[in-house]
Design a protein around this motif. Structure first.
Motif, PDB file in Angstrom:
ATOM      1  N   SER A 223      -3.451  -4.279  -3.474  1.00  0.00           N
ATOM      2  CA  SER A 223      -2.651  -5.649  -3.550  1.00  0.00           C
ATOM      3  C   SER A 223      -1.225  -5.310  -3.696  1.00  0.00           C
ATOM      4  O   SER A 223      -0.493  -4.395  -4.208  1.00  0.00           O
ATOM      5  CB  SER A 223      -3.176  -6.407  -5.026  1.00  0.00           C
ATOM      6  N   ASN A 224      -0.576  -6.216  -2.922  1.00  0.00           N
ATOM      7  CA  ASN A 224       1.084  -6.020  -2.896  1.00  0.00           C
ATOM      8  C   ASN A 224       1.475  -4.802  -2.627  1.00  0.00           C
ATOM      9  O   ASN A 224       2.403  -4.325  -3.198  1.00  0.00           O
ATOM     10  CB  ASN A 224       1.500  -6.790  -4.173  1.00  0.00           C
TER      11      ASN A 224
ATOM     12  N   LEU B  23      -7.070  -6.956  -1.993  1.00  0.00           N
ATOM     13  CA  LEU B  23      -5.898  -7.024  -0.882  1.00  0.00           C
ATOM     14  C   LEU B  23      -4.970  -7.955  -0.744  1.00  0.00           C
ATOM     15  O   LEU B  23      -4.258  -8.201  -0.005  1.00  0.00           O
ATOM     16  CB  LEU B  23      -6.553  -6.766   0.426  1.00  0.00           C
ATOM     17  N   SER B  24      -4.874  -8.599  -1.938  1.00  0.00           N
ATOM     18  CA  SER B  24      -4.077  -9.836  -2.059  1.00  0.00           C
ATOM     19  C   SER B  24      -2.594  -9.612  -1.864  1.00  0.00           C
ATOM     20  O   SER B  24      -2.207  -8.423  -2.258  1.00  0.00           O
ATOM     21  CB  SER B  24      -4.206 -10.553  -3.533  1.00  0.00           C
ATOM     22  N   TYR B  25      -1.673 -10.654  -1.251  1.00  0.00           N
ATOM     23  CA  TYR B  25      -0.457 -10.313  -1.207  1.00  0.00           C
ATOM     24  C   TYR B  25       0.085  -9.232  -0.263  1.00  0.00           C
ATOM     25  O   TYR B  25       0.942  -8.613  -0.535  1.00  0.00           O
ATOM     26  CB  TYR B  25       0.254 -10.007  -2.590  1.00  0.00           C
ATOM     27  N   CYS B  26      -0.756  -8.840   0.694  1.00  0.00           N
ATOM     28  CA  CYS B  26      -0.524  -7.673   1.607  1.00  0.00           C
ATOM     29  C   CYS B  26       0.002  -8.577   2.994  1.00  0.00           C
ATOM     30  O   CYS B  26      -0.799  -8.816   3.840  1.00  0.00           O
ATOM     31  CB  CYS B  26      -1.734  -6.861   2.005  1.00  0.00           C
ATOM     32  N   GLN B  27       1.312  -8.975   2.915  1.00  0.00           N
ATOM     33  CA  GLN B  27       1.785  -9.680   4.052  1.00  0.00           C
ATOM     34  C   GLN B  27       1.584  -9.092   5.563  1.00  0.00           C
ATOM     35  O   GLN B  27       1.559 -10.084   6.477  1.00  0.00           O
ATOM     36  CB  GLN B  27       3.187 -10.344   3.643  1.00  0.00           C
TER      37      GLN B  27
ATOM     38  N   LEU C  65      -0.825  -7.115   6.706  1.00  0.00           N
ATOM     39  CA  LEU C  65      -2.202  -6.837   6.952  1.00  0.00           C
ATOM     40  C   LEU C  65      -2.621  -7.881   7.943  1.00  0.00           C
ATOM     41  O   LEU C  65      -2.589  -9.161   7.727  1.00  0.00           O
ATOM     42  CB  LEU C  65      -2.947  -7.055   5.656  1.00  0.00           C
TER      43      LEU C  65
ATOM     44  N   VAL D  60      -8.435 -11.417  -0.248  1.00  0.00           N
ATOM     45  CA  VAL D  60      -7.603 -11.577   0.718  1.00  0.00           C
ATOM     46  C   VAL D  60      -6.494 -12.591   0.748  1.00  0.00           C
ATOM     47  O   VAL D  60      -6.139 -13.199   1.787  1.00  0.00           O
ATOM     48  CB  VAL D  60      -8.085 -11.187   2.167  1.00  0.00           C
TER      49      VAL D  60
ATOM     50  N   CYS E 252      -2.384 -13.331   2.139  1.00  0.00           N
ATOM     51  CA  CYS E 252      -2.184 -12.473   3.342  1.00  0.00           C
ATOM     52  C   CYS E 252      -1.518 -12.931   4.318  1.00  0.00           C
ATOM     53  O   CYS E 252      -2.605 -13.417   5.326  1.00  0.00           O
ATOM     54  CB  CYS E 252      -3.325 -11.451   3.542  1.00  0.00           C
TER      55      CYS E 252
ATOM     56  N   LEU F 274      -2.833 -12.354   8.216  1.00  0.00           N
ATOM     57  CA  LEU F 274      -4.301 -12.158   8.396  1.00  0.00           C
ATOM     58  C   LEU F 274      -5.029 -13.327   8.923  1.00  0.00           C
ATOM     59  O   LEU F 274      -4.771 -14.393   8.623  1.00  0.00           O
ATOM     60  CB  LEU F 274      -5.024 -11.947   7.082  1.00  0.00           C
TER      61      LEU F 274
END
Length: 847
Positions: A590-591, A613-617, A619, A637, A640, A643
């Motif tokens: 995350s992030n 996988l949150s805040y994985c801009q 991804l 997720v 994101c 995504l």
């Protein structure tokens, strides 16, 4: 801690033996012998854990037992792994490696059983008496928390009215006199006396909020830096200030406060205060501004400019206030009153031992809240408390140690997980509960879901006052927490003694990921089970590539959380070998940056239960092999932005309990919303819908039969197309829904299904942002059928027209209302605290 380790292992063993895997079955006889030996000593382990603080021999024996049980658990995990591999490959049974594994593991299991038998005999001889079998403990019936949420108000304050009034008088007196210098007030006293509580009470008072234009709270730990303090101040003022040097930070602080009347609280300041001279020089003067310092050392407050006449020393609570505070916590289930006459005398005896210290009273009150209301049980606690005080006259530390000793075994490991976090760190509940699920700290009984069981464990620590609430959602859900510095002292000591978290032993099982991690240091800890990011709010870890590559080398790693981290190279290459972590159950990226795609070897993580996988801009895609992770329970997720959709076949992940950030595919190349029908164990679902063609006509009822779904969030941020609203209007949420959130709803009228007939169990409703103007006629109910909603949040709805009397009539159970930036609402009361059973109105649309 030994009883916690043994209990966790026995539960895993019982569950695994029931699975009948090939390799587990081959070692069944040895595992059953081991199980019997551990069961026989289980009843003595809690007493032994207490005695080890005074008896070095017992301490050494329990340390040996701990390592033996950990090793047996690793063998059990390897057996499960081998069984899984064998099931997938019909030629596996002839592979020499597996023959060697069978011989070596069987031999070592026999040795471990023999050594544990000797440990049992040693404990028996030291403690005296026969070791008795306790079937209730063995069958996993150790008492679980009685409440799955907090049962008392965490903001509870008793006996501090005079303290807060005194400080407020000083503040307003300075404003009236119009002095040019900044008023400095000191709150001084020993640990656990309530200094921070007094400061918080003043800081949050409505009069204080209206008096000051800016308010800043800074927790000053013993390991702070001057730069960290300034960054914390700026975060309070709404400026992230990434990359600025010290001079620029101070200039920004000055600019934010210039011409304003401000209040700054410096909480828990210790000896070194040279930094304050430099910061205070850069603060604007005049306007009746004020600084409040809390410290254990009077000299510190005076060095920071506090005059003796402005030092306040909170007093110990008197007998009546002490008993009142204890009652409100220990008897929270009966509205804070002791309804058991036979318990009052022994209860007062327990409270008397706390010597008027609020922290000690809260600790024992929280402990007794979770105890059965029987005299013999309370008498035992009172006697134990007396013994603790005989060893340690510090009533706060004695009460905290007592609280730990009395924790159910499954909560001890959960409690020790907080030892990894730095002082004054604000911790997200989501991170710790996912960690507990991943490492198997959470007991799974009576068919309860992992997520529900982990929430119960968290509430167990909150209700015992061992963990403090920092932030809550409008519905009472705890979002973040922290630990009092004296509780943290205890948890760090126990964690070091039990090799849960220590940098002084190769037996260390858990480490916090920090900026200054040394690759060579990591090489020493080959027994690691958990690597967890412990970054403070607003900060990030900058991890070297050579260090990140080491993460994939810990064979028995269960938990890998590298959230809030920046890497030199893409994570997909740094974690290229992550598939070798066959025992990994919790992975959080995350992030993190840069994360563009997931490592290809992710598909080998067959035991993965939590993937965050949150805040994985950045991804962009999720690999198709994600659908092979059949044990996955949590997939996050959310946020994101790049995504587009999730892989087709996601509906095969039948064990999913939490799915956040679900974006349906617009074509056949990704997961359609219709696949949700197969996720029958879902409890929490977050949907992100942006185009009408993401929902086809045959998919409107995709959620209808999700009987376990309790929490649904639908976001239409950045939605396109005129048919989005009509499609949303035809969705069919399940009837048993408990909580609903609508964000950026594109329609001007609420969906027809948002009504008390379609959603008869709904208790919490949140609507934020979007174009909503009116509520559908169904919203108001029919034939006296009204909402059971207890909590309502309306936020940033500039066009919404609602009348308070109508809402009040259809939501007769309403207790909490949070309203902000809704200028068209009619007749809504402002600041109606206490209105009809405690409704809280926060109305900012007039500002």
């Amino acid at each position: 801690m030994a009883d916690a380790i043994v209990s966790t292992f026995l539960e895993k063993l019982l569950n695994t033996l029931a699975e009948e895997g090939r390799y587990v079955t081959q070692f069944r006889e040895e595992f059953e012998k081991l199980q019997t030996e551990l069961q026989l000593m289980q009843c003595f382990l809690k007493d032994a854990d207490r005695l080890k603080r005074k008896n070095h021999t017992i301490n050494k024996i329990l340390a040996d037992l701990r390592e033996l049980v950990y090793e047996a658990e690793d063998i059990l995990a390897d057996c499960q792994l081998q069984s899984s591999d064998a099931a997938n490959d019909r030629f596996t049974h002839i592979w020499p490696l597996n023959l060697r594994f069978k011989y070596q593991s069987g031999k070592r299991l026999k040795e471990i059983t023999g050594e544990i038998t000797q440990v049992k005999q040693n404990i028996q001889s030291l403690l005296g008496g026969p070791l008795l079998f306790q079937p209730d403990l063995v069958n996993g019936k150790e008492q679980m928390p009685r409440w799955s949420s907090q049962v008392y108000d965490h903001t509870l304050v008793v006996g501090l009215e005079a303290d807060t009034r005194k400080i407020k008088d000083w503040v307003f007196e300075a404003a009236r006199e119009g002095k040019k210098e900044i008023l400095a007030i000191g709150i001084v006293g020993m640990g656990g006396l309530g200094k921070t509580t007094v400061a918080q009470k003043v800081f949050n008072e409505k009069e204080i909020d209206g008096h000051f234009e800016r308010r800043v709270w800074v927790s000053v730990s013993q390991t702070f830096t001057e730069e960290q303090i300034m960054r914390s101040m700026l975060r309070n003022l709404g400026d992230a200030s990434v990359g600025d040097d010290a001079n620029e930070l101070l200039t920004k602080i000055n600019q934010c406060l210039l011409g304003k009347r401000y209040l700054i609280v410096m909480d828990d300041v210790w000896s070194d205060v040279a930094w304050w001279g430099r910061i205070s020089q850069g603060l604007p003067k005049g306007n009746g501004s004020c600084i409040i310092i809390t410290t254990r050392i009077e000299e510190v407050s005076m060095k920071m400019g506090v005059k003796k006449t402005r030092i306040h020393r909170p007093e110990f609570l008197n007998t009546d206030y002490s008993w009142l505070l204890f009652q409100k916590i220990a008897f929270a289930a009966s509205e804070g009153k002791c309804i058991y006459p036979d318990l009052e005398d022994v209860g007062r005896e327990i409270v008397d031992k706390c010597k008027g210290l609020p922290l000690a009273i809260k600790a024992v009150g929280g402990m007794m809240l979770c105890k059965a209301p029987y005299y013999h049980e309370w008498r035992r606690i009172a006697d134990h408390f007396r013994d603790e005080l005989a060893e340690n006259d510090d009533s706060v530390m004695a009460s905290l140690q007592l609280s730990y000793d009395e924790l159910p075994s499954y909560l001890k490991s959960c409690f020790l997980s907080f030892s990894l976090y730095p002082e004054d760190c604000v911790i997200t509940k989501q991170q710790v509960v996912h960690w507990w699920i991943g490492e198997g700290f959470v007991p799974l009984r009576s068919g309860r879901s992992s997520t529900d069981a982990s929430e119960d464990c968290f509430s167990g620590l909150i209700n015992r006052c061992l963990v403090e609430v920092v932030d809550k959602a409008y519905n009472g859900t705890i979002l973040t927490c922290k630990m009092h510095d004296m509780v943290r002292e205890l948890v760090i000591k126990i964690a070091k003694d039990d090799a849960f978290c220590t940098t002084n032993s190769t037996n260390c099982r858990h480490l916090g990921i920090t900026n200054n991690m040394d690759r060579k240091q990591l090489t020493v800890y080959q027994k690691l089970r958990g690597l967890v990011s412990t970054t403070k709010t607003g900060e990030v870890n900058k991890i070297e590539s050579t260090t990140a590559k080491k993460f994939s080398e810990f064979r028995y790693l269960r938990v890998l959380d590298v959230s809030k981290s920046i890497f030199e190279l893409p994570l997909s290459s740094l974690l290229f070998h992550i598939g070798s972590l066959k025992h990994l159950t919790y992975l959080s990226l995350s992030n993190t940056h840069p994360l563009i795609e997931l490592p290809a070897s992710l598909e080998k993580l067959a035991n993965l239960q939590v993937l965050d996988l949150s805040y994985c801009q950045n991804l962009k895609t999720l690999p198709q092999n994600l659908i092979t992770l059949r044990k996955l329970k949590v997939l996050d997720v959310s946020s994101c932005g790049s995504l587009e959709c999730l892989p087709k076949g996601l509906g095969r992940l039948a064990n999913l309990e939490v799915l956040l950030g679900f974006r349906p595919a617009r074509s056949g190349h990704g997961c359609r919303i219709g696949e949700l029908r197969n996720l029958t164990r879902l409890r929490i679902l977050g949907l992100h819908l942006t185009h009408g063609d993401e929902v086809q006509h045959n998919e409107f009822n995709a959620m209808l039969n999700l009987q376990d779904l309790e929490n649904l969030s639908i976001s239409c941020f950045d939605s396109h197309g005129s048919d989005m609203t009509s499609k949303l209007d035809r969705l069919c949420p399940p009837q048993q829904l408990h909580e609903l959130s609508l964000k950026f709803y594109p329609g001007k009228m609420s969906p027809a299904w948002l009504n008390p007939i379609a959603l008869p169990s709904l208790k919490y409703l949140s609507i934020s942002s979007g174009n909503l103007v009116n509520m559908h006629q169904n919203f108001w109910g029919h034939n006296n059928i009204v909402w059971k909603i207890e909590g309502l949040m309306l936020e940033s709805l500039s066009d919404l027209e609602l009348q308070w009397p109508m809402l009040q009539e259809t939501m007769k159970s309403l207790r909490v209302v949070n309203v902000s930036w809704c200028p068209e609402l009619v007749s809504f009361p402002i600041d109606a605290v206490g209105f009809r059973g405690g409704v809280w109105i926060k109305d900012e649309h007039k500002h």
